[in-house]
Design an enzyme around this catalytic site. Structure first.
Site, PDB file in Angstrom:
ATOM      1  N   CYS A 133     -61.862  37.869 -23.324  1.00 55.38           N
ATOM      2  CA  CYS A 133     -63.006  37.684 -23.294  1.00 55.38           C
ATOM      3  C   CYS A 133     -63.865  37.468 -22.111  1.00 55.38           C
ATOM      4  CB  CYS A 133     -63.339  36.018 -23.979  1.00 55.38           C
ATOM      5  SG  CYS A 133     -62.108  35.055 -23.469  1.00 55.38           S
ATOM      6  N   HIS A 246     -68.321  31.205 -22.589  1.00 50.21           N
ATOM      7  CA  HIS A 246     -67.859  31.265 -21.397  1.00 50.21           C
ATOM      8  C   HIS A 246     -68.868  31.926 -20.165  1.00 50.21           C
ATOM      9  CE1 HIS A 246     -63.925  30.917 -22.960  1.00 50.21           C
ATOM     10  NE2 HIS A 246     -63.432  32.272 -22.882  1.00 50.21           N
TER      11      HIS A 246
HETATM   12  P1  NAP Z   1     -55.462  30.315 -33.866  1.00 54.11           P
HETATM   13  O1  NAP Z   1     -56.726  29.765 -34.254  1.00 54.11           O
HETATM   14  O2  NAP Z   1     -54.227  29.297 -33.631  1.00 54.11           O
HETATM   15  O3  NAP Z   1     -55.092  31.159 -35.118  1.00 54.11           O
HETATM   16  C1  NAP Z   1     -53.900  31.857 -34.926  1.00 54.11           C
HETATM   17  C2  NAP Z   1     -53.547  32.958 -36.232  1.00 54.11           C
HETATM   18  O4  NAP Z   1     -52.714  33.662 -36.084  1.00 54.11           O
HETATM   19  C3  NAP Z   1     -53.736  32.034 -37.552  1.00 54.11           C
HETATM   20  O5  NAP Z   1     -54.448  32.888 -38.528  1.00 54.11           O
HETATM   21  C4  NAP Z   1     -52.004  32.058 -37.807  1.00 54.11           C
HETATM   22  O6  NAP Z   1     -52.025  31.879 -39.112  1.00 54.11           O
HETATM   23  C5  NAP Z   1     -51.771  33.454 -37.416  1.00 54.11           C
HETATM   24  N1  NAP Z   1     -50.361  33.585 -36.994  1.00 54.11           N
HETATM   25  C6  NAP Z   1     -49.639  32.882 -36.150  1.00 54.11           C
HETATM   26  N2  NAP Z   1     -48.621  33.222 -36.078  1.00 54.11           N
HETATM   27  C7  NAP Z   1     -48.267  34.152 -37.078  1.00 54.11           C
HETATM   28  C8  NAP Z   1     -47.192  34.997 -37.616  1.00 54.11           C
HETATM   29  N3  NAP Z   1     -46.010  34.915 -37.069  1.00 54.11           N
HETATM   30  N4  NAP Z   1     -47.496  35.867 -38.545  1.00 54.11           N
HETATM   31  C9  NAP Z   1     -48.812  35.866 -38.971  1.00 54.11           C
HETATM   32  N5  NAP Z   1     -49.727  35.379 -38.699  1.00 54.11           N
HETATM   33  C10 NAP Z   1     -49.449  34.382 -37.563  1.00 54.11           C
HETATM   34  O7  NAP Z   1     -55.736  31.171 -32.788  1.00 54.11           O
HETATM   35  P2  NAP Z   1     -57.053  31.924 -32.250  1.00 54.11           P
HETATM   36  O8  NAP Z   1     -57.684  31.172 -31.189  1.00 54.11           O
HETATM   37  O9  NAP Z   1     -57.778  32.574 -33.503  1.00 54.11           O
HETATM   38  O10 NAP Z   1     -56.526  33.230 -31.339  1.00 54.11           O
HETATM   39  C11 NAP Z   1     -55.634  34.297 -31.972  1.00 54.11           C
HETATM   40  C12 NAP Z   1     -55.093  35.212 -31.021  1.00 54.11           C
HETATM   41  O11 NAP Z   1     -56.444  36.032 -30.726  1.00 54.11           O
HETATM   42  C13 NAP Z   1     -54.699  34.773 -29.767  1.00 54.11           C
HETATM   43  O12 NAP Z   1     -53.274  34.391 -29.766  1.00 54.11           O
HETATM   44  C14 NAP Z   1     -54.961  35.688 -28.720  1.00 54.11           C
HETATM   45  O13 NAP Z   1     -54.094  36.984 -28.911  1.00 54.11           O
HETATM   46  C15 NAP Z   1     -56.266  36.459 -29.553  1.00 54.11           C
HETATM   47  N6  NAP Z   1     -57.375  35.990 -28.767  1.00 54.11           N
HETATM   48  C16 NAP Z   1     -58.220  36.914 -27.932  1.00 54.11           C
HETATM   49  C17 NAP Z   1     -59.263  36.606 -27.127  1.00 54.11           C
HETATM   50  C18 NAP Z   1     -60.159  37.355 -26.436  1.00 54.11           C
HETATM   51  O14 NAP Z   1     -60.307  37.024 -25.257  1.00 54.11           O
HETATM   52  N7  NAP Z   1     -60.367  38.670 -27.008  1.00 54.11           N
HETATM   53  C19 NAP Z   1     -59.671  35.039 -27.145  1.00 54.11           C
HETATM   54  C20 NAP Z   1     -59.096  34.391 -28.074  1.00 54.11           C
HETATM   55  C21 NAP Z   1     -58.003  34.680 -29.008  1.00 54.11           C
HETATM   56  P3  NAP Z   1     -51.328  30.596 -39.543  1.00 54.11           P
HETATM   57  O15 NAP Z   1     -52.870  29.848 -40.187  1.00 54.11           O
HETATM   58  O16 NAP Z   1     -50.685  30.812 -41.072  1.00 54.11           O
HETATM   59  O17 NAP Z   1     -50.575  29.749 -38.788  1.00 54.11           O
HETATM   60  O1  3JN Z   2     -58.658  30.912 -22.627  1.00 52.85           O
HETATM   61  C1  3JN Z   2     -59.509  31.711 -23.171  1.00 52.85           C
HETATM   62  O2  3JN Z   2     -60.672  31.500 -22.748  1.00 52.85           O
HETATM   63  C2  3JN Z   2     -59.184  33.005 -23.597  1.00 52.85           C
HETATM   64  C3  3JN Z   2     -57.732  33.244 -24.277  1.00 52.85           C
HETATM   65  C4  3JN Z   2     -57.392  34.186 -24.653  1.00 52.85           C
HETATM   66  C5  3JN Z   2     -55.804  34.237 -25.162  1.00 52.85           C
HETATM   67  C6  3JN Z   2     -55.511  33.136 -25.470  1.00 52.85           C
HETATM   68  C7  3JN Z   2     -53.969  33.260 -25.936  1.00 52.85           C
HETATM   69  C8  3JN Z   2     -53.362  34.362 -25.954  1.00 52.85           C
HETATM   70  C9  3JN Z   2     -55.200  35.534 -25.142  1.00 52.85           C
HETATM   71  C10 3JN Z   2     -55.990  36.643 -24.616  1.00 52.85           C
HETATM   72  O3  3JN Z   2     -56.680  37.289 -25.390  1.00 52.85           O
HETATM   73  O4  3JN Z   2     -55.724  37.276 -23.467  1.00 52.85           O
HETATM   74  C11 3JN Z   2     -54.066  35.654 -25.433  1.00 52.85           C
HETATM   75  C12 3JN Z   2     -53.285  36.907 -25.306  1.00 52.85           C
HETATM   76  O5  3JN Z   2     -53.138  37.451 -26.278  1.00 52.85           O
HETATM   77  O6  3JN Z   2     -52.260  36.720 -24.525  1.00 52.85           O
END
Ligand code: NAP
Ligand code: 3JN
Length: 340
Positions: A133, A246
């Protein structure tokens, strides 16, 4: 170019980002033919809404991707590592929100306003990576400057909202703030220190080089997206007690001189950017301005008088929307329009 109706799967549909993806698909009127919600076994059977219809969440398995055209993943790097290649093997194109594939040379890392051409390389592995992000909003604002006069060096400080850590962190900020306002004890579970009324210069794990992983994501991803490994980049990423959006202070040293007025007129026409820059009238982007919408807001544009070719700017965007879900859905829109 035709726009085909698409069979879509959202992996991590019950999470903060996955939920926003479903909202974005609906808001942007994405040409959905069918939509599958996937998550862990914990959430199987939970009902989620899309366009007024309720559908049950399914457990993610190796058989989840039959007949899916595009799968948008936001279930963490481990899930992407295992399941993105399985989905691609089934002929599905993966748009992955995790850090798992971002720096893989065979996988494009895409911000549609900046490098949509890179999408074409998805055919190598069937996967497209969505950047971090903090990187996304910065390159949306910097790309026009880099194209016009070349960026030599960036010095970045971020002020990142707790929603970037997920729902538990949003709750922790709320609970700690309420406890402190009522002179009660508070708990610290998500972060190593209290986040309420505090700033933590610590996002993701510390690395051997003294930077955090979040800081190095910004360094490496920015170079890949701007297609220039010569840019010097140093970042300090800081968690602040803000729920959504952010903010970033970015000092830009350019190869050729550019004035603050020229930067303003460049960004006036830049895709995805809105300038909010009238400091005499207290106009500059705030986290509260950015939250809930998709533009990257830029203000405090001024010349850095300490160097020959320097610009300072303040860049703010909604980390869950443009920083994650919206960017991924924009990539899917290009796939639907130009590649399927
Ligand atoms: P979150 O609210 O904790 O949601 C995690 C999701 O992943 C839930 O739907 C969870 O399902 C699912 N999940 C976890 N383990 C799993 C598994 N083994 N198999 C299938 N589904 C699974 O987290 P979030 O904030 O949405 O973030 C999720 C991910 O998005 C992060 O880990 C990161 O990689 C990415 N992300 C990217 C950015 C970015 O900067 N682009 C920002 C934030 C996050 P359940 O409900 O069943 O637990
Ligand atoms: O901390 C933030 O503001 C952004 C977080 C991103 C994030 C959180 C958990 C796992 C990431 C990411 O997108 O880089 C990951 C990950 O996939 O490594």
């Amino acid at each position: 170019m035709s726009e085909k109706k698409v069979n879509v799967a959202v992996v991590g549909a019950t999470g903060a980002v996955g939920n926003q993806m479903i909202v974005c698909l609906e808001e942007r009127n994405f040409p959905v033919k069918s939509l599958k919600f996937l998550a862990s076994a914990r959430s199987a059977g939970r009902m989620l809404r899309f366009r007024g219809d309720m559908t049950a969440v399914e457990e993610l398995t190796e058989n989840s991707f039959k007949d899916v055209d595009i799968a948008i993943f936001s279930a963490g790097a481990g899930t992407s590592e295992k399941f993105a290649p399985i989905a691609a093997q089934c002929g599905c194109i993966v748009v992955d929100n995790s850090s798992q594939w971002r720096m893989n040379p065979d996988i494009p890392l895409v911000v549609p306003e900046v490098n949509p051409h890179a999408i074409a390389a998805y055919t190598k592995k069937g996967i497209i990576a969505n950047p971090n992000c903090s990187t996304i909003q910065m390159v949306v604002a910097l790309n026009p400057i880099h194209k016009k006069c070349g960026i030599r060096r960036l010095v970045i400080s971020t002020y990142q909202a707790v929603s970037g850590t997920g729902k538990k962190a949003v709750d922790e900020l709320f609970d700690q703030t309420r406890a402190m306002m009522n002179f009660q004890n508070y708990e610290t579970k998500v972060y190593p220190h209290r986040i309420a009324f505090n700033c933590l210069p610590h996002i993701d794990k510390f690395m051997e080089n003294g930077y955090t992983k979040e800081e190095m994501k910004m360094v490496n991803e920015t170079r890949k997206i701007l297609e220039d490994d010569r840019i010097g980049i140093t970042a300090t990423t800081v968690r602040v007690p803000v729920y959504y959006s952010h903010s970033e202070s970015v000092n830009v040293e350019t190869l050729q001189h550019i004035s603050a007025d020229e930067v303003r007129s460049l960004l006036q026409n830049a895709p995805g950017v809105k300038i909010m820059d009238d400091p005499q009238n207290n106009v500059y982007p705030l986290a509260t301005d950015a939250a809930g919408q998709d533009l990257t807001l830029v203000g405090r544009i001024r010349e850095d008088k300490s160097i020959e070719n320097g610009i300072d700017m303040w860049i703010v965007a909604d980390n869950i929307r443009k920083g994650a879900a919206t960017n991924a859905v924009q990539i899917a829109e290009i796939l639907a329009k130009d590649y399927l």
